[in-house]
Scaffold this active site. Sequence first.
Site, PDB file in Angstrom:
ATOM      1  CE  LYS A  39      16.424 -17.560  -3.225  1.00 45.62           C
ATOM      2  NZ  LYS A  39      16.460 -17.398  -4.669  1.00 45.62           N
ATOM      3  NE  ARG A  95       5.431  -6.317 -18.470  1.00 44.21           N
ATOM      4  CZ  ARG A  95       4.981  -7.483 -18.719  1.00 44.21           C
ATOM      5  NH1 ARG A  95       5.634  -8.712 -18.409  1.00 44.21           N
ATOM      6  NH2 ARG A  95       3.794  -7.489 -18.935  1.00 44.21           N
ATOM      7  CG  ASP A 115      16.752 -14.097  -5.100  1.00 42.91           C
ATOM      8  OD1 ASP A 115      17.229 -14.009  -3.898  1.00 42.91           O
ATOM      9  OD2 ASP A 115      16.201 -14.829  -5.753  1.00 42.91           O
TER      10      ASP A 115
END
Length: 295
Positions: A85, A251, A51
């Site tokens: 976007k 992570r 993203d």
Amino acid sequence: MALSKDRGITMNDGNKIPILGFGTYSPDAVQKSKCEEATKIAIEVGFRHIDGAYVYETEEQVGRAIRAKISDGTVKREDIFYTGKLWSTFHRPELVRKCLEESLKKLQFDYMDLFIIHNPYSMKAMEACKDAGLVRSIGVSNFTRKQLEMILNKPGLKYKPAINQVECHPYRNQSKLLAFCKSNNIVLEGYSVLGSQRDPRWIDTNTPVLLEDPLLVAIAKKYNKSPALVAIRYQLQRGLVVLVKTYTRKRIEENAQAFTFQLSEEDMKSIDGLHKHELHKSGNIFWSPTVLPTR
Ligand code: NDP
């Protein structure tokens, strides 16, 4: 519910979106090269959905990372689902394609998989980008039910938005918007599912820290998982497409483990109970549209 890492949701235009995505927003204090390194690691550990956005100013780094992983044979372009976007300074119809083309140039891609309107606006020029083949799917972000209805009821609407990307986490669980999107065959995609990066430029840092919530911590202990994994799994089980951001290898690897366990219905209900009615009355909890940068 058996969810797998390779699972995608088919959107209303027939295209498929992987249900777990890697977020690439970096606060200004973070070196952009970190984003490039982290995106490569994310692809190595199995993320296929990335993203990005014009306004994140990391598309060059993300594009380089994806192309490096294509060059070394880890993935092909068609294995990657990239979302870009449309930033708010490009809303005039004649500027929409310009924003998309600038992003494509930075990424060095021929097309994007999904192009969404970052903040509520109209769809017509977005439809033209899809017709021109520069983007496979189009969608929106930060749209309320009312704003979605305005688009859906627009005479001459050619393509329904395939997705609505919104802030979603246990403190703002978007249950009504989720039900509305499901009933209109629009995928709801959650960002800040871990409680956001708490960047003071964008958010009120007095808001509670989600991953320290006692209930989340207790549930995590029970499953021998971290509160972050519980927060991710919660959204996956509700049927959302989920974005997570971290630039730490450990992570990134951990977040890809969200498919290895299942929350009971009882625990799902308890997490539903964390929704903070009072806090979200004025909109997002973490992200305030009043401090949006203008670049
Ligand atoms: P998240 O809520 O996904 O993450 C918040 C923080 O959690 C990160 O800074 C990260 O810190 C930390 N973290 C990640 N994994 C773990 C873990 N396993 N254990 C403990 N802590 C962890 O952040 P975002 O708000 O950035 O949302 C994700 C993405 O969604 C963005 O990057 C962007 O792509 C998109 N987004 C879209 C918006 C829109 O308006 N459409 C608005 C906001 C985000 P660290 O990096 O130090 O590990």
